[in-house]
Design an enzyme around this catalytic site. Structure first.
Site, PDB file in Angstrom:
ATOM      1  N   HIS A  36      10.231  -8.195   5.586  1.00 11.56           N
ATOM      2  CA  HIS A  36      11.129  -7.649   6.832  1.00 11.56           C
ATOM      3  C   HIS A  36      11.150  -7.994   7.997  1.00 11.56           C
ATOM      4  O   HIS A  36      10.556  -9.656   8.273  1.00 11.56           O
ATOM      5  CB  HIS A  36      11.029  -6.367   7.160  1.00 11.56           C
ATOM      6  CG  HIS A  36       9.631  -5.861   7.606  1.00 11.56           C
ATOM      7  ND1 HIS A  36       9.012  -4.841   8.971  1.00 11.56           N
ATOM      8  CD2 HIS A  36       8.092  -6.824   7.717  1.00 11.56           C
ATOM      9  CE1 HIS A  36       8.227  -4.948   9.305  1.00 11.56           C
ATOM     10  NE2 HIS A  36       7.289  -6.350   8.903  1.00 11.56           N
ATOM     11  N   CYS A  64       7.229 -11.269  14.752  1.00  8.87           N
ATOM     12  CA  CYS A  64       7.902 -10.256  14.408  1.00  8.87           C
ATOM     13  C   CYS A  64       9.209  -9.949  14.462  1.00  8.87           C
ATOM     14  O   CYS A  64       9.826  -9.613  13.484  1.00  8.87           O
ATOM     15  CB  CYS A  64       6.827  -8.227  14.176  1.00  8.87           C
ATOM     16  SG  CYS A  64       5.359  -8.962  13.404  1.00  8.87           S
ATOM     17  N   HIS A  93       9.106 -11.928   7.410  1.00 13.98           N
ATOM     18  CA  HIS A  93       7.931 -12.377   7.063  1.00 13.98           C
ATOM     19  C   HIS A  93       7.289 -11.132   5.926  1.00 13.98           C
ATOM     20  O   HIS A  93       8.205  -9.947   6.108  1.00 13.98           O
ATOM     21  CB  HIS A  93       6.684 -11.813   8.273  1.00 13.98           C
ATOM     22  CG  HIS A  93       6.568 -10.659   9.173  1.00 13.98           C
ATOM     23  ND1 HIS A  93       8.081 -10.079   9.748  1.00 13.98           N
ATOM     24  CD2 HIS A  93       6.564  -9.610   9.029  1.00 13.98           C
ATOM     25  CE1 HIS A  93       7.363  -9.022  11.284  1.00 13.98           C
ATOM     26  NE2 HIS A  93       6.564  -9.067   9.962  1.00 13.98           N
ATOM     27  N   HIS A  97       4.680  -8.432   3.987  1.00 16.47           N
ATOM     28  CA  HIS A  97       3.179  -7.536   3.935  1.00 16.47           C
ATOM     29  C   HIS A  97       2.872  -6.831   2.449  1.00 16.47           C
ATOM     30  O   HIS A  97       3.872  -6.751   1.804  1.00 16.47           O
ATOM     31  CB  HIS A  97       3.884  -6.736   5.068  1.00 16.47           C
ATOM     32  CG  HIS A  97       3.510  -6.279   6.583  1.00 16.47           C
ATOM     33  ND1 HIS A  97       2.173  -7.085   7.238  1.00 16.47           N
ATOM     34  CD2 HIS A  97       4.854  -6.765   6.962  1.00 16.47           C
ATOM     35  CE1 HIS A  97       3.028  -7.259   8.224  1.00 16.47           C
ATOM     36  NE2 HIS A  97       4.149  -7.038   8.070  1.00 16.47           N
ATOM     37  N   HIS A 146       9.239  -5.821  -3.522  1.00 20.94           N
ATOM     38  CA  HIS A 146       9.655  -6.907  -3.492  1.00 20.94           C
ATOM     39  C   HIS A 146      10.938  -6.775  -3.148  1.00 20.94           C
ATOM     40  O   HIS A 146      11.705  -7.504  -4.112  1.00 20.94           O
ATOM     41  CB  HIS A 146       9.461  -7.945  -5.160  1.00 20.94           C
ATOM     42  CG  HIS A 146       7.772  -8.077  -5.536  1.00 20.94           C
ATOM     43  ND1 HIS A 146       7.086  -7.014  -6.063  1.00 20.94           N
ATOM     44  CD2 HIS A 146       7.628  -9.579  -5.237  1.00 20.94           C
ATOM     45  CE1 HIS A 146       6.020  -8.512  -5.370  1.00 20.94           C
ATOM     46  NE2 HIS A 146       6.349  -9.538  -5.900  1.00 20.94           N
ATOM     47  N   GLU A 206      -0.018  -2.146   7.555  1.00 19.56           N
ATOM     48  CA  GLU A 206       0.861  -3.318   7.406  1.00 19.56           C
ATOM     49  C   GLU A 206      -0.179  -4.499   6.802  1.00 19.56           C
ATOM     50  O   GLU A 206      -0.015  -5.354   6.514  1.00 19.56           O
ATOM     51  CB  GLU A 206       1.560  -3.994   8.972  1.00 19.56           C
ATOM     52  CG  GLU A 206       2.663  -2.779   9.206  1.00 19.56           C
ATOM     53  CD  GLU A 206       3.251  -3.654  10.010  1.00 19.56           C
ATOM     54  OE1 GLU A 206       4.578  -3.194  10.419  1.00 19.56           O
ATOM     55  OE2 GLU A 206       2.788  -3.999  10.838  1.00 19.56           O
TER      56      GLU A 206
END
Length: 139
Positions: A14, A23, A27, A29, A71, A129
């Site tokens: 996201h 952010c 990137h 998580h 994914h 996260e």
């Protein structure tokens, strides 16, 4: 008060549109979702007598949500140009548009709502996260 707790995880990418900092870039998580269900009293009859809710029902509902996000590239509606979306789709990337900024806080509230709609007596939803950082939503 009785409580149940279960968890599930998903991996996704996201970014935060309009954010100044790392952010703002795409990137990923390993999101961990932890759900607490609660009830003042246990069910008194039927198959679920002596339970808040059957663990299998709670786990199945949460696992479905995690699997739906797994994914994928999750982005806030209206934050990417059509050309960008077209290019990503041409590459067969799995894209999920959400009507909120994809922060841990917003995911926690969203997942709380999805589970509540299924009749699950949700007390709180925590979304991690990272192993050290989570947001919690409860009503």
């Amino acid at each position: 008060m009785y409580y149940l707790k279960t968890s599930a995880a998903f991996d996704s990418a996201h970014f935060l549109s309009g954010y100044e900092g790392k952010c703002a870039n795409i990137h990923g998580h390993r999101w961990e979702i932890e759900v607490h269900a609660a009830a003042e009293e246990l069910q008194k009859a039927g198959q679920q007598r002596g339970m808040i809710i059957d663990f299998s029902e709670l786990k199945k509902a949460l696992r479905k949500i995690a699997d739906d996000f797994d994914h994928a590239f999750i982005y806030e509606e209206g934050t990417l140009r059509n050309k960008t979306l077209e290019a990503l789709r041409e590459e067969n990337f799995r894209l999920i548009s959400v009507p909120f900024r994809p922060t841990a806080e917003c995911f926690a509230k969203y997942i709380f709502g999805l589970l509540s709609e299924k009749g699950i007596p949700v007390k709180s939803v925590a979304v991690y996260e990272t192993p050290e950082n989570c947001a919690v939503y409860e009503e």
